[in-house]
Design an enzyme around this catalytic site. Structure first.
Site, mmCIF file in Angstrom:
data_model
loop_
_atom_site.group_PDB
_atom_site.id
_atom_site.type_symbol
_atom_site.label_atom_id
_atom_site.label_comp_id
_atom_site.label_asym_id
_atom_site.label_seq_id
_atom_site.Cartn_x
_atom_site.Cartn_y
_atom_site.Cartn_z
ATOM 1 N N GLU A 21 0.828 12.859 0.148
ATOM 2 C CA GLU A 21 1.233 11.459 0.336
ATOM 3 C C GLU A 21 2.219 11.081 -0.838
ATOM 4 O O GLU A 21 2.988 10.082 -0.568
ATOM 5 C CB GLU A 21 -0.142 10.488 0.064
ATOM 6 C CG GLU A 21 -0.018 9.282 0.919
ATOM 7 C CD GLU A 21 -1.249 8.496 0.876
ATOM 8 O OE1 GLU A 21 -1.621 8.220 -0.138
ATOM 9 O OE2 GLU A 21 -1.793 8.335 1.985
ATOM 10 N N HIS B 215 -12.347 35.291 4.716
ATOM 11 C CA HIS B 215 -12.797 35.625 5.969
ATOM 12 C C HIS B 215 -12.254 34.550 7.063
ATOM 13 O O HIS B 215 -12.632 34.775 8.137
ATOM 14 C CB HIS B 215 -14.419 35.800 6.108
ATOM 15 C CG HIS B 215 -14.747 36.560 4.850
ATOM 16 N ND1 HIS B 215 -14.899 37.947 5.138
ATOM 17 C CD2 HIS B 215 -15.084 36.443 3.623
ATOM 18 C CE1 HIS B 215 -15.447 38.669 4.053
ATOM 19 N NE2 HIS B 215 -15.540 37.555 3.105
ATOM 20 N N LYS C 8 -0.919 1.450 10.100
ATOM 21 C CA LYS C 8 -1.988 0.457 9.688
ATOM 22 C C LYS C 8 -1.824 -0.676 10.863
ATOM 23 O O LYS C 8 -2.570 -1.371 11.349
ATOM 24 C CB LYS C 8 -2.058 0.044 8.537
ATOM 25 C CG LYS C 8 -2.495 1.265 7.329
ATOM 26 C CD LYS C 8 -2.607 0.596 5.923
ATOM 27 C CE LYS C 8 -3.025 1.913 5.010
ATOM 28 N NZ LYS C 8 -2.703 1.284 3.904
HETATM 29 O O1 LIG Z 1 -7.944 2.036 -1.644
HETATM 30 P P1 LIG Z 1 -7.265 1.559 -0.608
HETATM 31 O O2 LIG Z 1 -6.511 0.478 -0.783
HETATM 32 O O3 LIG Z 1 -8.306 1.311 0.389
HETATM 33 O O4 LIG Z 1 -6.681 2.525 0.276
HETATM 34 C C1 LIG Z 1 -7.018 3.786 0.394
HETATM 35 C C2 LIG Z 1 -6.106 4.835 0.781
HETATM 36 O O5 LIG Z 1 -5.075 4.363 1.714
HETATM 37 C C3 LIG Z 1 -3.558 4.639 1.486
HETATM 38 O O6 LIG Z 1 -3.302 3.381 1.061
HETATM 39 C C4 LIG Z 1 -3.026 5.073 2.572
HETATM 40 O O7 LIG Z 1 -3.484 6.317 3.116
HETATM 41 C C5 LIG Z 1 -3.827 5.606 0.455
HETATM 42 O O8 LIG Z 1 -2.662 5.781 -0.567
HETATM 43 C C6 LIG Z 1 -5.170 5.023 -0.291
HETATM 44 O O9 LIG Z 1 -5.575 6.202 -1.291
#
Ligand SMILES: O=P(O)(O)OC[C@H]1O[C@](O)(CO)[C@@H](O)[C@@H]1O
Length: 414
Positions: free
Chosen positions: A267, A293, A406
């Site tokens: 990320e 394995h 999202k």
């Molecule tokens: O802590 P939050 O804001 O719930 O985000 C959870 C995760 O989602 C992300 O924003 C996207 O995967 C990550 O960077 C982060 O660790």
């Protein structure tokens, strides 16, 4: 103590000399931004934060009744504490990491827990992550139904110090809450209350964890010859044309650690650079000896498209002897040896076998799998990642590529 071994990469010493100016420049550029709002370098200071440690200790001591700890969070809000609790938890409090939204395991978990003995810790920097909020709503309803007004004592909130829906909720309801410092992003937050609060309940030696991380900080800022994170960042950089970066850990206790590393590396670094080029390597988690394995056949004889990093414990915390028995001659060479000796021999054999197959491989030797050593390793890997961001011209601290997913999820839910 963390030690880098590059014995099978004889060209590395020269590469380090040649790349010294680039590496030192990357480190200076990173450190020059320290303290700037939005630079997201607050993780550098977490190992020094004794005040937060004191608050967390106090909260843990004030809640001795907790028998089950439900940790709701995902990605950086879960992977670090999950890895460390599995490694060092003393087992006195049972842990349940809810980083999913699958109904069946959620129902099963609720069915097993006693609300009167359960602490629900919701963790989210943004306070708005769908998976986390959905699970939190479920546990909130469950606590309210069982405990009425008493539910508040059973909830802790770890989130942004000022912003976000969870901060507002915690304040309105007067809940116990802990801050994830503004300048600390999720995947760099394991040494903030994101990790420290659950690990206090898990009985982990937090001082040792932070002391190890301070060693990584000191090393990273020392002379180039000793600045290990600059060395491993260079190793990753030199092999950036190999699309896969294997992170293989020879420790059952650290079996979840590769997944923490996957998020940190992927990320942070898998994105477009300033010229719009797509950069990044794919972090591949692996565990020893199990993957001897499973994946090691591919690592040895498959395409030369990988850089392989092995994490090898040098000494056990407590060893165990392999017993002798009559009538099992095939096991004679094992009998009387210790389990650590076998583990170490397997790791060394894999290291050598990979090198002999012309694969690019290095080892990080961890003196012991203990909180001190692992605190050091975690902070080392965060440095490595931040430095790679500099070398590759990407912002290691944002994640624009996950936003569309999202938004689409929200749209699909109407
Ligand atoms: O802590 P939050 O804001 O719930 O985000 C959870 C995760 O989602 C992300 O924003 C996207 O995967 C990550 O960077 C982060 O660790």
């Amino acid at each position: 103590m963390l030690r880098l071994d590059t014995r099978f990469l004889p060209d590395f010493g020269e590469a380090l000399r040649q790349n010294a100016p680039r590496l030192l420049e990357a480190r200076s550029a990173l450190l020059a931004r320290k303290g700037e709002p939005g630079a997201m370098l607050g993780w550098l200071d977490l190992p020094e934060d004794t005040e937060t440690l004191r608050l967390i200790r106090r909260y843990r001591e004030a809640n001795p009744w907790v028998e089950d700890f439900v940790h709701i969070g995902i990605g950086g809000s879960a992977l670090g504490p999950k890895a460390l609790e599995a490694a060092f938890g003393d087992g006195r409090v049972r842990f349940h990491f809810v980083d999913h939204v699958e109904p069946e395991p959620l129902r099963a978990l609720l069915g097993r827990l006693d609300p009167g003995k359960t602490l629900v810790n919701v963790v989210s920097k943004s306070g708005a992550t769908a998976e986390t909020l959905a699970a939190f709503l479920l546990f909130l309803r469950w606590l309210e139904e069982a405990l009425g007004e008493g539910w508040r004592r059973h909830v802790a909130v770890t989130t942004d110090p000022q912003k976000g829906p969870l901060r507002a909720f915690a304040e309105r309801e007067g809940l116990a809450s802990f801050p994830i410092p503004q300048e600390v992003g999720g995947r760099f937050s394991v040494l903030s209350p994101v990790g420290l609060l659950p690990l206090a309940f898990a009985g982990v030696d937090l001082e040792a964890l932070l002391a190890g991380a301070r060693k990584a900080n000191a090393q990273a800022q020392g002379p180039l010859e000793e600045a290990l994170p600059l060395h491993t960042a260079l190793l990753q950089d030199l092999h950036r044309e190999r699309p896969i970066s294997v992170f293989m850990v020879y420790s059952e206790r650290l079996k979840h650690l590769p997944f923490w590393f996957v998020q940190l590396h992927s990320e942070s670094l898998g994105k477009r650079d300033r010229e719009g080029r797509r950069v990044g390597t794919t972090a591949l988690p692996a565990l020893g000896p199990q993957d001897q394995h499973a994946q090691v056949q591919l690592f040895r004889e498959g395409p030369p498209d990988k850089l392989i990093a092995l994490v090898i414990p040098e000494h056990p915390v407590e060893d165990l002897e392999i017993p002798k028995a009559e009538g099992l001659e095939a096991a004679a060479y094992l009998q009387g040896k210790t389990f650590h000796r076998l583990l170490r021999a397997e790791a060394e054999a894999t290291y050598q076998a990979l090198a002999e197959a012309d694969q690019r491989v290095y080892a990080l030797y961890l003196e012991r799998v203990d909180p001190y050593g692992v605190g050091w390793l975690l902070q080392h890997l965060m440095w490595q990642t931040a430095l790679l961001g500099e070398l590759w011209g990407v912002n290691a601290f944002d994640q624009p590529g996950v936003e569309l997913g999202k938004a689409l999820t929200r749209a699909l839910l109407g």
